[in-house]
Design a protein around this motif. Structure first.
Motif, short mmCIF file in Angstrom:
data_model
loop_
_atom_site.label_atom_id
_atom_site.label_comp_id
_atom_site.label_asym_id
_atom_site.label_seq_id
_atom_site.Cartn_x
_atom_site.Cartn_y
_atom_site.Cartn_z
N GLY A 138 -3.90 3.88 -1.05
CA GLY A 138 -3.94 3.51 -2.46
C GLY A 138 -4.93 4.28 -3.30
N TRP A 139 -6.00 4.81 -2.71
CA TRP A 139 -6.97 5.55 -3.49
C TRP A 139 -6.44 6.92 -3.90
CZ3 TRP A 139 -8.25 10.12 -1.25
CH2 TRP A 139 -8.03 10.23 0.11
N ASN A 140 -5.43 7.41 -3.20
CA ASN A 140 -4.82 8.70 -3.54
C ASN A 140 -3.98 8.53 -4.80
OD1 ASN A 140 -2.31 10.62 -3.25
ND2 ASN A 140 -3.98 11.56 -2.12
N ASN A 141 -3.82 9.60 -5.54
CA ASN A 141 -3.08 9.52 -6.79
C ASN A 141 -1.60 9.24 -6.60
OD1 ASN A 141 -3.46 9.60 -9.62
ND2 ASN A 141 -2.30 11.49 -9.69
N VAL A 142 -1.04 9.61 -5.46
CA VAL A 142 0.38 9.38 -5.20
C VAL A 142 0.58 8.12 -4.35
CG1 VAL A 142 2.47 10.34 -4.16
CG2 VAL A 142 0.90 11.82 -5.39
N GLY A 143 -0.28 7.89 -3.39
CA GLY A 143 -0.12 6.75 -2.49
C GLY A 143 0.87 7.06 -1.38
N ARG A 144 1.08 6.09 -0.51
CA ARG A 144 1.99 6.29 0.63
C ARG A 144 2.90 5.08 0.78
NH1 ARG A 144 -1.26 6.76 5.62
NH2 ARG A 144 -1.60 8.90 5.00
N ALA A 145 4.15 5.35 1.05
CA ALA A 145 5.12 4.32 1.40
C ALA A 145 5.93 4.86 2.58
CB ALA A 145 6.04 4.01 0.21
N PHE A 146 6.45 3.95 3.38
CA PHE A 146 7.16 4.32 4.59
C PHE A 146 8.64 4.01 4.44
CE2 PHE A 146 2.81 3.48 5.72
CZ PHE A 146 2.50 4.47 6.62
N ASP A 147 9.50 4.93 4.86
CA ASP A 147 10.95 4.71 4.89
C ASP A 147 11.26 4.14 6.27
OD1 ASP A 147 11.29 5.79 2.38
OD2 ASP A 147 11.65 7.80 3.13
N GLY A 148 11.52 2.83 6.32
CA GLY A 148 11.74 2.26 7.63
C GLY A 148 12.12 0.80 7.60
N VAL A 149 11.95 0.18 8.78
CA VAL A 149 12.30 -1.22 9.01
C VAL A 149 11.08 -1.92 9.57
CG1 VAL A 149 13.78 -2.80 10.31
CG2 VAL A 149 14.68 -0.62 9.52
N ARG A 150 10.81 -3.12 9.04
CA ARG A 150 9.73 -3.95 9.59
C ARG A 150 10.31 -5.34 9.84
NH1 ARG A 150 4.32 -5.08 6.30
NH2 ARG A 150 5.86 -5.66 4.74
N ALA A 151 10.14 -5.82 11.06
CA ALA A 151 10.55 -7.18 11.43
C ALA A 151 9.28 -7.97 11.71
CB ALA A 151 11.46 -7.16 12.65
N LEU A 160 3.34 -11.19 14.11
CA LEU A 160 3.66 -10.03 14.94
C LEU A 160 4.68 -9.20 14.18
CD1 LEU A 160 3.62 -8.45 17.66
CD2 LEU A 160 5.54 -9.90 18.35
N ASP A 161 4.36 -7.92 13.96
CA ASP A 161 5.26 -7.00 13.28
C ASP A 161 5.78 -5.96 14.24
OD1 ASP A 161 4.85 -8.29 10.90
OD2 ASP A 161 3.76 -6.68 9.93
N ALA A 162 7.05 -5.65 14.15
CA ALA A 162 7.66 -4.52 14.85
C ALA A 162 8.05 -3.51 13.77
CB ALA A 162 8.88 -4.96 15.64
N LEU A 163 7.64 -2.25 13.94
CA LEU A 163 7.81 -1.22 12.92
C LEU A 163 8.64 -0.06 13.45
CD1 LEU A 163 4.02 -0.89 12.08
CD2 LEU A 163 5.65 -2.29 10.86
N TYR A 182 6.86 4.36 15.51
CA TYR A 182 7.30 3.10 16.08
C TYR A 182 6.05 2.35 16.51
CZ TYR A 182 11.66 5.68 16.52
OH TYR A 182 12.77 6.44 16.26
N GLY A 183 6.06 1.04 16.35
CA GLY A 183 4.88 0.30 16.80
C GLY A 183 5.02 -1.20 16.69
#
Length: 191
Positions: A138-151, A160-163, A182-183
């Motif tokens: 979040g401190w970066n000017n663009v930020g980061r988001a992930f293209d994926g699935v979270r359960a 408990l999250d599965a990524l 994956y994690g």
């Protein structure tokens, strides 16, 4: 026209031609709309950043980030969220007629909740622990988001999250072809 636009344009045109009937008033009561926004301007001034007094490296920049989001929750079980972002550095564009891509889809996901289980699919922010390995940057000017699935499986003081995420698809300079994440992540709250 870029190949993605050539594919998306006919699909969009077909969707616009589909007849839509207005929803009855009782169905609209089950939908909750939310709006979010963020406007941030961050000036930075770096004087002698490389600790070499002989080099003239005085750097002054103004970073700007604007995000606008729209969410819809249906029957407290289904959620759709879209957030667009415009991110730029003041004075970096030589003209307002440039083709530089400053705006992008920052988040866009669908979420389904069933009891203690929740599944989120699409582009989404993830942040875990101290956010050193997986975070929204979040401190970066663009930020980061992930293209994926979270359960997620959640109880009162535990989750408990599965990524699963596609980090990149192309070949970066000196890099390999694509990379995935994956994690599993779990956290408990003190009682």
């Amino acid at each position: 026209m870029p190949p993605r636009c050539r594919t998306a344009l006919p699909i969009l045109m077909a969707l616009l031609c589909v007849p839509v009937r207005p929803a009855p008033a009782e169905e609209l009561k089950d939908v909750t709309w939310s709006f979010s926004g963020e406007a941030r301007f961050r000036p930075e001034w770096r004087d002698n950043a490389d600790l070499n007094g002989a080099a003239h490296d005085d750097l002054r920049q103004g970073f700007m980030r604007i995000r606008v989001g729209l969410g819809a929750t249906v029957k407290e079980r289904y959620r759709l969220f879209v957030q667009i972002q415009d991110s730029r550095v003041a004075g970096e564009e030589t003209t307002t007629a440039t083709d530089r891509k400053n705006h992008d889809l920052h988040q866009g996901y669908a979420e389904i909740t069933q009891g203690r289980f929740r599944v989120t699919v699409g582009r989404q922010e993830w942040f875990y622990g101290e956010q050193r390995l997986i975070g929204n940057f979040g401190w970066n000017n663009v930020g980061r988001a992930f293209d994926g699935v979270r359960a997620r499986y959640a109880r009162e003081a535990f989750f408990l999250d599965a990524l699963a995420s596609q980090i990149s698809t192309g070949v970066a300079s000196g890099g390999s072809r694509g990379s995935e994440l994956y994690g599993l992540y779990s956290q408990t709250a003190p009682r």
